[in-house]
Design an enzyme around this catalytic site. Structure first.
Site: not given
Ligand code: NDP
Length: 311
Positions: A136, A139-140
Site C-alpha cells: 500500500c 499507507c507507506d
C-alpha cells in the site's frame, strides 16, 4: 457469549468496514451478530502505524484501532463470534449463516469480508512487511522520502501508486512482466511522462535482496532472454492486484469480472437485504476510511431495509 438463533443483522468481517457497520447497526438497535473471520481486524492488523485515519494526528497502531472499533461496537450491543462463517444460504428468507457447528438466521446481511493483496510468492516477502515490503503506497509511501523504490505491476494501481510515490521517493522503478501496460491510457501517460519514474519491461522479480535494515534491492530476471540485473532500493511496493474474499457468496450474488461484489449506491447487492461494504466491493480506493464510510452506509441501508420489511 450466547448467540441468538435469529438476528436482525449479521455482519461478516471485522476490518474497518465490518466494525463500522457493527457500530451503526448496534446503535440502530439491530443487535448485530458479527462474525470476525479468520483475520480479526482485517488487513490493518498486518500494518504498522496508520497515519492517515482522521482523528489520530500522531498515528495509531492498526491492531489498536481495530480493537477500539470492536469495543465501541460491543458497547452498543453488538455480539461477536470469533471464527469464520463456513457457508451462507441466501436463497431463502431469512438468510442462514453456518459457522462452527451451528447456524443462525438473519433478516439482513452485511458482507465486509475484505480482499487479500496478491503477493509474488518470493522467499522472505511476508517477513519483510514493515521492513521495506509494502502492498500500500498510500499507507507507506511517506516513509520513503528521498529514497529509491521499486513497484511491481502494470495496472492502474501500480501506475497510480508509482506517481504517488514520486512525491516522496528520489526515484521509482516500475517492474512489469510484459512490454505493455494494463493500466488505462490516461494513467499510463501520467506514469510514462513522469521523469522520476523509469520502467523495467519484460522483467520479473527473482529475489528480494536484504541487509540488516530490511529491503536493500531486487534481482530482476528478464523474461525474454533470462538475463539478470540488480536494482538497489529501500522499498518494494507490490501492486499486482487483490483477490476479493468472496468464496462464501460466489454463485449466489453478482460479482464483477474480477470477482468483486457488485453494489449499487447504497451498498445493495443483487439480493435484497444483502449489503456489501469495504474492499470486497471496492477495487479502487481500498482505504480504512473509505471502508469505514461504506460500512456506515451498509448499516444505515440495512436499517432502512428492515424498517420497510416491518411496514
Ligand atoms: P490489475 O489486475 O488491473 O493489474 C494487475 C497488474 O499486476 C497487471 O499488470 C499484471 O500483469 C500484474 N501482475 C499480476 N500478477 C502478477 C505477478 N504474479 N507477477 C508480476 N506481475 C503480476 O489490478 P489493479 O490493482 O491495478 O487494478 C484493479 C482494478 O481496479 C482494475 O479494474 C483497475 O482499472 C481499477 N483501478 C482503478 C483506478 C482508478 O481508476 N483510479 C485505480 C486503481 C485501480 P499483466 O498486465 O501482465 O496481467
Amino acid at each position: 457469549m450466547s448467540i441468538s438463533e435469529h438476528c436482525k443483522t449479521i455482519v461478516l468481517g471485522t476490518g474497518p468496514a465490518g466494525l463500522t457497520a457493527a457500530i451503526y447497526a448496534a446503535r440502530g438497535q439491530l443487535a448485530p451478530l458479527v462474525i470476525t473471520g479468520h483475520q480479526p481486524g482485517g488487513q490493518l492488523t498486518g500494518t504498522t502505524d496508520i497515519e492517515n485515519f482522521p482523528g489520530f494526528p500522531d498515528g495509531i497502531d492498526g491492531t489498536e484501532l481495530m480493537d477500539r472499533m470492536r469495543r465501541q461496537a460491543e458497547r452498543f450491543g453488538a455480539s461477536f463470534f470469533d471464527g469464520s462463517a463456513d457457508r451462507l444460504e441466501l436463497g431463502t428468507r431469512p438468510f442462514r449463516v453456518h459457522f462452527a457447528d451451528r447456524s443462525a438466521t438473519c433478516d439482513s446481511l452485511i458482507l465486509a469480508t475484505g480482499a487479500t493483496p496478491k503477493l509474488l510468492g518470493l522467499p522472505g516477502e511476508k517477513e519483510l512487511f514493515g521492513r521495506g515490503v509494502s502492498v500500500c503506497a498510500t499507507c507507506d509511501g511517506f516513509f520513503y522520502r528521498d529514497k529509491d523504490v521499486v513497484i511491481v505491476g502494470g495496472g492502474d494501481t501500480a501506475m497510480e501508486e508509482a506517481v504517488f510515490l514520486t512525491r516522496f521517493a528520489r526515484h521509482v522503478f516500475v517492474v512489469h512482466r510484459r512490454d505493455s501496460l494494463r493500466a488505462s491510457p490516461p494513467m499510463q501517460k501520467r506514469a510514462l511522462e513522469n521523469e522520476k519514474i523509469s520502467f523495467e519491461w519484460n522483467s520479473e522479480i527473482a529475489e528480494i535482496l536484504t541487509d540488516d535494515a530490511g529491503v536493500a534491492g531486487v534481482r530482476l530476471n528478464d523474461v525474454t532472454d533470462g538475463s539478470k540485473k540488480e536494482i538497489a532500493c529501500d522499498g518494494l511496493f507490490i501492486a499486482i492486484g487483490h483477490d476479493p474474499n468472496t468464496g462464501l457468496v460466489d454463485g449466489q450474488i453478482d460479482l464483477d469480472e474480477n470477482g468483486f461484489v457488485i453494489t449499487r449506491s447504497d451498498c445493495e447487492t443483487s439480493i435484497d437485504g444483502v449489503f456489501a461494504s469495504g474492499d470486497v466491493q471496492d477495487p479502487i480506493f481500498r482505504q480504512a476510511i473509505t471502508a469505514a464510510g461504506s460500512g456506515c452506509r451498509a448499516a444505515m441501508a440495512a436499517e432502512r431495509y428492515l424498517e420497510n420489511l416491518d411496514e
